[in-house]
Design a protein around this motif. Structure first.
Motif, PDB file in Angstrom:
ATOM      1  N   LEU A   1       1.376  -0.961  -0.294  1.00  0.00           N
ATOM      2  CA  LEU A   1      -0.054   0.215  -0.004  1.00  0.00           C
ATOM      3  C   LEU A   1       0.514   0.831  -0.171  1.00  0.00           C
ATOM      4  N   PRO A   2       0.327   2.794  -0.348  1.00  0.00           N
ATOM      5  CA  PRO A   2       1.179   3.560  -0.230  1.00  0.00           C
ATOM      6  C   PRO A   2       0.870   4.218   0.953  1.00  0.00           C
ATOM      7  N   PHE A   3       1.879   3.582   2.080  1.00  0.00           N
ATOM      8  CA  PHE A   3       1.646   4.660   2.977  1.00  0.00           C
ATOM      9  C   PHE A   3       1.597   6.131   3.007  1.00  0.00           C
ATOM     10  N   ASP A   4       2.711   6.316   2.625  1.00  0.00           N
ATOM     11  CA  ASP A   4       2.749   7.481   2.972  1.00  0.00           C
ATOM     12  C   ASP A   4       1.566   8.927   2.187  1.00  0.00           C
ATOM     13  N   GLN A   5       0.747   8.153   0.919  1.00  0.00           N
ATOM     14  CA  GLN A   5      -0.310   8.441  -0.086  1.00  0.00           C
ATOM     15  C   GLN A   5      -1.290   8.756   0.785  1.00  0.00           C
ATOM     16  N   LEU A   6      -1.165   7.587   1.735  1.00  0.00           N
ATOM     17  CA  LEU A   6      -2.889   7.032   2.209  1.00  0.00           C
ATOM     18  C   LEU A   6      -2.361   7.893   3.447  1.00  0.00           C
ATOM     19  N   LEU A   7      -1.442   7.999   4.472  1.00  0.00           N
ATOM     20  CA  LEU A   7      -1.467   8.440   5.621  1.00  0.00           C
ATOM     21  C   LEU A   7      -2.288  10.345   4.934  1.00  0.00           C
ATOM     22  N   GLN A   8      -2.030  10.980   4.376  1.00  0.00           N
ATOM     23  CA  GLN A   8      -1.290  12.443   3.773  1.00  0.00           C
ATOM     24  C   GLN A   8      -3.385  12.985   3.429  1.00  0.00           C
ATOM     25  N   GLN A   9      -4.067  11.774   2.580  1.00  0.00           N
ATOM     26  CA  GLN A   9      -5.011  11.599   2.866  1.00  0.00           C
ATOM     27  C   GLN A   9      -6.153  11.922   3.836  1.00  0.00           C
ATOM     28  N   ALA A  10      -5.379  10.650   4.890  1.00  0.00           N
ATOM     29  CA  ALA A  10      -6.348  10.789   6.230  1.00  0.00           C
ATOM     30  C   ALA A  10      -6.432  11.754   6.366  1.00  0.00           C
ATOM     31  N   ASP A  11      -5.102  13.064   6.484  1.00  0.00           N
ATOM     32  CA  ASP A  11      -4.634  14.131   7.385  1.00  0.00           C
ATOM     33  C   ASP A  11      -5.779  15.147   6.406  1.00  0.00           C
ATOM     34  N   GLU A  12      -5.682  15.016   5.010  1.00  0.00           N
ATOM     35  CA  GLU A  12      -7.209  15.481   4.231  1.00  0.00           C
ATOM     36  C   GLU A  12      -8.450  15.652   4.960  1.00  0.00           C
ATOM     37  N   PHE A  13      -8.732  14.254   5.165  1.00  0.00           N
ATOM     38  CA  PHE A  13      -9.987  13.966   5.500  1.00  0.00           C
ATOM     39  C   PHE A  13     -10.483  14.224   6.569  1.00  0.00           C
ATOM     40  N   LEU A  14      -9.182  14.567   7.530  1.00  0.00           N
ATOM     41  CA  LEU A  14     -10.165  15.045   8.932  1.00  0.00           C
ATOM     42  C   LEU A  14      -9.829  16.232   9.047  1.00  0.00           C
ATOM     43  N   ILE A  15      -9.207  17.051   8.180  1.00  0.00           N
ATOM     44  CA  ILE A  15      -9.739  18.195   7.776  1.00  0.00           C
ATOM     45  C   ILE A  15     -11.108  19.025   7.459  1.00  0.00           C
ATOM     46  N   LYS A  16     -11.232  18.488   5.845  1.00  0.00           N
ATOM     47  CA  LYS A  16     -12.133  18.519   5.938  1.00  0.00           C
ATOM     48  C   LYS A  16     -13.779  17.140   6.304  1.00  0.00           C
ATOM     49  N   TYR A  17     -13.368  17.002   7.336  1.00  0.00           N
ATOM     50  CA  TYR A  17     -14.555  15.952   8.040  1.00  0.00           C
ATOM     51  C   TYR A  17     -14.021  15.831   9.160  1.00  0.00           C
ATOM     52  N   PRO A  18     -14.056  16.928  10.008  1.00  0.00           N
ATOM     53  CA  PRO A  18     -13.358  16.986  11.069  1.00  0.00           C
ATOM     54  C   PRO A  18     -14.168  16.145  12.330  1.00  0.00           C
ATOM     55  N   PRO A  19     -13.425  15.184  13.274  1.00  0.00           N
ATOM     56  CA  PRO A  19     -14.186  14.496  14.127  1.00  0.00           C
ATOM     57  C   PRO A  19     -16.004  14.893  14.610  1.00  0.00           C
ATOM     58  N   GLU A  20     -15.417  16.775  15.111  1.00  0.00           N
ATOM     59  CA  GLU A  20     -16.867  16.892  15.323  1.00  0.00           C
ATOM     60  C   GLU A  20     -17.857  17.265  14.970  1.00  0.00           C
ATOM     61  N   ASN A  21     -17.626  16.938  13.442  1.00  0.00           N
ATOM     62  CA  ASN A  21     -18.775  17.377  12.698  1.00  0.00           C
ATOM     63  C   ASN A  21     -19.359  15.740  13.074  1.00  0.00           C
ATOM     64  N   ILE A  22     -18.827  14.642  12.491  1.00  0.00           N
ATOM     65  CA  ILE A  22     -18.636  13.678  12.083  1.00  0.00           C
ATOM     66  C   ILE A  22     -19.410  12.872  13.469  1.00  0.00           C
ATOM     67  N   GLN A  23     -19.488  12.492  14.782  1.00  0.00           N
ATOM     68  CA  GLN A  23     -19.667  12.217  15.695  1.00  0.00           C
ATOM     69  C   GLN A  23     -21.232  12.326  16.112  1.00  0.00           C
ATOM     70  N   LYS A  24     -21.843  13.344  15.875  1.00  0.00           N
ATOM     71  CA  LYS A  24     -23.383  12.852  16.160  1.00  0.00           C
ATOM     72  C   LYS A  24     -23.878  11.786  15.515  1.00  0.00           C
ATOM     73  N   GLU A  25     -23.425  11.846  13.880  1.00  0.00           N
ATOM     74  CA  GLU A  25     -23.808  10.463  12.854  1.00  0.00           C
ATOM     75  C   GLU A  25     -23.506   9.334  13.363  1.00  0.00           C
ATOM     76  N   ALA A  26     -22.382   9.267  13.280  1.00  0.00           N
ATOM     77  CA  ALA A  26     -21.814   8.129  14.042  1.00  0.00           C
ATOM     78  C   ALA A  26     -22.589   7.382  15.102  1.00  0.00           C
ATOM     79  N   HIS A  27     -23.041   8.468  15.869  1.00  0.00           N
ATOM     80  CA  HIS A  27     -23.676   8.000  17.100  1.00  0.00           C
ATOM     81  C   HIS A  27     -25.018   6.943  16.770  1.00  0.00           C
ATOM     82  N   ILE A  28     -25.474   8.151  15.964  1.00  0.00           N
ATOM     83  CA  ILE A  28     -26.933   7.623  15.406  1.00  0.00           C
ATOM     84  C   ILE A  28     -26.536   6.198  14.040  1.00  0.00           C
ATOM     85  N   ARG A  29     -25.545   6.099  13.639  1.00  0.00           N
ATOM     86  CA  ARG A  29     -25.618   4.942  13.151  1.00  0.00           C
ATOM     87  C   ARG A  29     -25.661   3.695  14.084  1.00  0.00           C
ATOM     88  N   ARG A  30     -24.828   3.875  15.546  1.00  0.00           N
ATOM     89  CA  ARG A  30     -24.832   3.327  16.006  1.00  0.00           C
ATOM     90  C   ARG A  30     -26.215   2.322  16.746  1.00  0.00           C
TER      91      ARG A  30
END
Lengths: 328, 213
Positions: free
Chosen positions: A296-325
């Motif tokens: 796996l291209p780990f360097d690239q995937l790690l950077q993507q993870a960082d991009e996702f974190l900026i675009k979809y911060p945990p505080e924004n998706i926490q509620k949705e995850a809770h409802i899903r659960r």
């Protein structure tokens, strides 16, 4: 492959080695290309600076996150503690002589550590491995004895051994102490409830990133079991190659604690062709999703993870995850 | 045209359960790979294995879910019990505590599976004779009292491993033939796939009622 080169020094190294003085365990002699040599020199220059210089940690973070991470274990041994703001004098270098045999988790930890042989460098001399297994048992029990609210989980020893191999027992204790009370604290709760809820983020993120892929996986309710070992051990339980494990740890230690979680959707997205080609059936999808190929291209995937974190911060998706659960 | 080698007529879902360190993953590995994994790591969550076997002239694909033994994982592995046609409940013949916990594992299994689920008790590590901590007769009695099938096996030598997995399948197949296991019931843990490998829908076709085993 070389382990500690001078076996005569093993006894001296075991038990007291920390920070700047132990031989570094090497699984593979790293192949240095020019860029790596250059990066290593830069990091070494940087490490000569005053450890209290605030800029130093920022620079180390950048090195840890950019391509190739911290290059090798010689550097890691010095840089990892600093990434957690742990300075050499913060490390208690006295030997831990506590007898942990009466600890309620003692036998569980011993059983797990005895089964973790795969995580030691191949070809490690028997006596040295046994000594390190003892260190690992002591290290884990030392943390959970100091913090009785933290519960040992199978997989915690996979994290602990990664530090033991790189920074030695005493420094590992202080690093684990910090991680266990922050990054890993939810894993160490009495139940896996919170961890399971956090893993729901994977689906919330996938739904934003690739609704079709998310729907495909969700159709048979494959759940999050396939990535539970990734998350609980920071991928060290699943990845076979040591070099990949320590490279990921470089990034995780330099990042927001959510990065190991946000890396999961990045991996799934990257493997979408294989996943779509898999029959939409629970066991087949579970098996395909739980694969963590070493290429796996780990360097690239790690950077993507960082991009996702900026675009979809945990505080924004926490509620949705809770409802899903709750809907499960 | 002959069927491809991977074709099969049935899928049986199994779960393997029991305390940590009793050798669940090693039994699975011995069964699917015919090898002993001496440094078998612990299982986190669930792992999955599969093998096609021949029972009474029928090709049966066993879909085997191997669960983590540590207590804290039980809450998350319980959902995998649902719809299991076979449950292999494992203890370690050299550690009595793992045997003492069997009634708790059995309660979970009974509560979360169907009445028709075949439960097979395996006393693993039978090769470690001088470390025996649970007598064969005692475990046999426990099995009889609870209507379980039972063998002592060794994932290390392979002794009785094949038997445990295959006998469970035979018993399930018998149940299908007797009509005690309804193929159309959801969560029966059995899917009938007449000569169409890879199909995922349940069919309403009845199995051929001819078994001489």
């Amino acid at each position: 492959m070389t382990i500690v080169e001078d076996n005569a020094n093993i006894e001296n190294d075991i038990g007291q080695g920390d920070f700047y003085d132990t031989e570094v365990l090497k699984f593979d002699r790293a192949v240095y290309d020019e860029e790596r040599i250059k990066k290593k020199e830069e990091i070494e220059r940087c490490l000569q600076n005053n450890p209290y210089d605030d800029g130093l940690i920022d620079k180390l973070r950048q090195f840890a996150k950019s391509a190739g991470g911290l290059i090798d274990d010689e550097i890691r041994k010095r840089a990892w503690p600093l990434l957690l703001a742990l300075r050499p004098e913060d490390v208690d270098t006295s030997d831990d002589t506590t007898d942990y045999k009466s600890h309620v988790e003692y036998s569980q930890v011993v059983l797990d550590v005895n089964r973790a042989i795969r995580r030691f460098p191949p070809g490690i001399p028997y006596a040295q491995r046994v000594a390190m297994q003892d260190q690992l048992i002591r290290l884990i029990l030392r943390v959970i004895t100091k913090y009785p609210q933290l519960k040992y989980y199978q997989g915690y020893h996979d994290v602990a051994i990664t530090f033991l191999l790189v920074v030695g027992e005493n420094t590992s204790f202080h690093m684990l102490e910090k991680l266990s009370t922050h990054h890993l604290k939810h894993f160490m709760e009495a139940t896996l409830e919170k961890t399971s809820e956090l893993l729901e983020y994977v689906y919330v993120l996938l739904d934003y990133l690739h609704p079709e892929l998310c729907a495909y996986i969700s159709k048979v309710d494959v759940g999050t079991m396939f990535c539970l070992p990734w998350y609980l051990t920071w991928y060290s339980h699943t990845l076979a190659q040591y070099e990949h494990v320590v490279r990921l740890y470089d990034y995780f230690l330099a990042s927001n604690p959510f990065i190991p979680l946000y890396l999961i959707p990045a991996i799934i997205l990257h493997r979408q062709d294989r996943i779509f080609a898999t029959e939409c059936e629970l066991s087949a999808l579970h098996q395909e999703l739980s694969q963590l190929p070493e290429d796996l291209p780990f360097d690239q995937l790690l950077q993507q993870a960082d991009e996702f974190l900026i675009k979809y911060p945990p505080e924004n998706i926490q509620k949705e995850a809770h409802i899903r659960r709750l809907n499960k | 045209m002959s069927a491809p080698p991977y074709s099969y007529s049935y899928i049986f879902k199994y779960i393997i359960i029991g305390d940590m360190g009793v050798g669940k993953s090693c039994l699975l590995h011995q069964f699917t790979e015919k090898k002993f994994m001496s440094d078998c790591p612990h299982t986190i969550g669930v792992e999955f294995g599969t093998r096609i076997i021949d029972v009474c002239g029928q090709k049966i694909k066993l879909q085997i879910w191997d669960t983590a033994g540590q207590e804290r994982f039980r809450a998350v592995t319980r959902s995998y019990y649902r719809g299991a046609a076979g449950a292999l409940m494992v203890y370690d013949t050299t550690r009595r505590t793992t045997y003492n916990h069997l009634s708790s594992w059995l309660t979970d299994t009974r509560n979360l599976t169907n009445p028709s689920t075949v439960i097979f008790l395996i006393g693993n590590k039978s090769d470690l004779k001088d470390q025996r901590d649970v007598a064969y007769e005692e475990a046999k009695q426990f099995a009889d009292e609870n209507g379980l099938m039972f063998v002592e096996a060794s994932a290390k030598t392979g002794d009785n491993v094949e038997e445990a997995f295959v006998e469970t399948a035979k018993k399930i197949f018998q149940c299908i033939q007797d009509g005690r296991l309804d193929l159309n019931a959801t969560e029966s843990g059995v899917q009938h796939k007449p000569s169409q490998p890879g199909r995922q829908t349940l069919t309403d076709q009845s199995p051929k009622p001819s078994c001489s085993c």
